[in-house]
Write a protein that holds these residues in place. Structure first.
Motif, mmCIF file in Angstrom:
data_model
loop_
_atom_site.group_PDB
_atom_site.id
_atom_site.type_symbol
_atom_site.label_atom_id
_atom_site.label_comp_id
_atom_site.label_asym_id
_atom_site.label_seq_id
_atom_site.Cartn_x
_atom_site.Cartn_y
_atom_site.Cartn_z
ATOM 1 N N ARG A 19 3.766 12.416 -3.109
ATOM 2 C CA ARG A 19 3.995 11.265 -3.967
ATOM 3 C C ARG A 19 3.614 9.911 -3.109
ATOM 4 N NH1 ARG A 19 4.698 8.019 -7.032
ATOM 5 N NH2 ARG A 19 6.357 7.331 -8.457
ATOM 6 N N ILE A 20 3.893 9.994 -1.908
ATOM 7 C CA ILE A 20 3.293 8.849 -0.905
ATOM 8 C C ILE A 20 1.736 8.816 -1.094
ATOM 9 C CG2 ILE A 20 3.038 8.121 1.253
ATOM 10 C CD1 ILE A 20 5.614 9.346 2.198
ATOM 11 N N GLY A 21 1.008 9.976 -1.002
ATOM 12 C CA GLY A 21 -0.382 9.714 -1.004
ATOM 13 C C GLY A 21 -0.895 9.180 -2.419
ATOM 14 N N GLY A 22 -0.377 9.187 -3.496
ATOM 15 C CA GLY A 22 -0.783 8.563 -4.509
ATOM 16 C C GLY A 22 -1.223 9.862 -5.432
ATOM 17 N N ARG A 23 -1.693 9.503 -6.746
ATOM 18 C CA ARG A 23 -2.254 10.475 -7.842
ATOM 19 C C ARG A 23 -3.734 10.651 -8.118
ATOM 20 N NH1 ARG A 23 0.770 6.477 -12.159
ATOM 21 N NH2 ARG A 23 -0.379 4.509 -11.637
ATOM 22 N N GLU A 107 -4.130 1.401 -6.569
ATOM 23 C CA GLU A 107 -4.169 2.789 -6.940
ATOM 24 C C GLU A 107 -5.250 3.593 -6.405
ATOM 25 O OE1 GLU A 107 -2.462 4.517 -9.614
ATOM 26 O OE2 GLU A 107 -1.399 2.731 -9.432
ATOM 27 N N ARG B 22 4.997 0.528 -4.552
ATOM 28 C CA ARG B 22 3.901 0.396 -3.477
ATOM 29 C C ARG B 22 4.557 0.136 -2.083
ATOM 30 N NH1 ARG B 22 1.166 1.913 -6.880
ATOM 31 N NH2 ARG B 22 0.023 0.649 -8.585
ATOM 32 N N GLN B 25 5.652 3.270 -0.985
ATOM 33 C CA GLN B 25 4.381 4.027 -0.447
ATOM 34 C C GLN B 25 3.838 3.661 0.943
ATOM 35 O OE1 GLN B 25 1.810 3.825 -3.846
ATOM 36 N NE2 GLN B 25 2.037 6.114 -4.144
#
Lengths: 154, 165
Positions: A19-23, A107, B22, B25
């Protein structure tokens, strides 16, 4: 440690890290990403079963993880906030041919990837042919082309 | 006739949520980085911050301050002795310590001599004024692992390990 507890902890760690790493979707991962996923799977397997290779332990781990995933999906169906927490939301990265740099950067994408998606999905050649490029919840890029002769209808 | 604008994109915009996401993250990435740095430094075992040399009068204990359950770690005990070469040097440690670990190996292999009451006894022959043995073990539980190691003629020293899962 109890295999069910191990499965819950490993599930939580994997979910948090990804989830932290992005999609990114399977369609967009590189060969190296794929190999990395295999390695991560192997590392997680060691943490899940340790030295215990019994069918019972494997079944406990598999069932626990499936139930966790189903449970999260069920909650996401009922709660918009939880759904956003799990999957984030769609993000517009190109608006009427104009690249939204900040959104694109956040993103983790670049213009080349948007153009590649435009070519693959719509056969478009240039940025100015794109009405909207949207990074979807699942990580894929949707391309909405400008209609031919788009503008005000008389 | 008036012009009709084209339809707007029907999409849920949650800009405030995305901004918070963000930030979360970025903070999460920082934690992941700190986690890796801590691991490399040995805060979870096997690194420069983890190695301990605990010297008391006549004895040196060398071990890892941080360890992981089910991962092999080593305790090295070196006793300074006035005994002649070949004479036995005995070291005692709590039986309860051995009950919290799986012993993988002792070096030399016959160093462990059994239990006397609530103590586990190790015996090694002296050579060049020193007697040394190593105990390789895997902790079988998390938390703090403690043991007071007592040479037969010398000052005791304490082993303290934090075991992660």
């Amino acid at each position: 440690m109890n295999p069910v507890f191990r499965a819950v902890v490993v599930f939580a760690v994997l979910w948090t890290v990804f989830r932290i790493g992005g999609r990114r979707t399977l369609a967009e991962i590189t060969t190296f990403d794929f190999i990395l996923l295999l390695v991560i799977g192997d590392a997680a397997q060691n943490a899940l079963v340790g030295d215990d290779f019994s069918i019972t332990t494997s079944a406990m781990v598999i069932v626990t993880m499936i139930l966790l995933e189903l449970g999260l999906d069920r909650v996401a169906m009922r709660s918009k906030t939880f759904r956003r927490l799990l999957d984030s939301g769609p993000v517009i990265v190109v608006d009427n041919g104009k690249v939204l740099e900040r959104a694109l950067r956040q993103e983790g994408l670049n213009v080349d990837e948007v153009l590649a998606a435009a070519r693959e999905r719509q056969g478009l050649e240039r940025l100015d042919q794109i009405k909207y490029a949207i990074v979807e919840q699942h990580g894929g890029i949707s391309i909405i082309p400008k209609e031919k002769g788009s503008g005000i209808d008389p | 006739m008036f012009g009709v604008p084209k339809d707007e994109l029907e999409i849920e915009r949650a800009d405030a949520f995305l901004q918070r996401e963000r930030t979360a993250q970025r903070i999460g990435t920082l934690f992941l980085l700190l986690f890796v740095i801590a691991g490399a430094a040995g805060l979870f075992g096997d690194g420069p911050l983890s190695h301990v040399s605990n010297a008391s009068q006549g004895m040196l204990l060398e071990y890892e301050r941080f360890g992981r359950a089910t991962d092999v770690t080593t305790l090295a005990v070196t006793v300074e002795t006035a005994a002649s070469d070949g004479n036995a040097v005995r070291v005692r440690m709590p039986r309860t310590f051995l009950s919290k670990v799986w012993v993988v190996e002792t070096r030399p292999q016959d160093a462990f001599r059994g239990f006397e009451g609530d103590a586990a006894v190790f015996q090694v022959d002296a050579a060049d004024g020193r007697a040394r043995f190593e105990l390789l073990y895997k902790p079988n539980r998390f938390g703090v692992l403690r043991a007071v190691v007592q040479p037969e003629n010398g000052t005791a020293s304490e082993l303290r390990q934090l075991i992660f899962f």
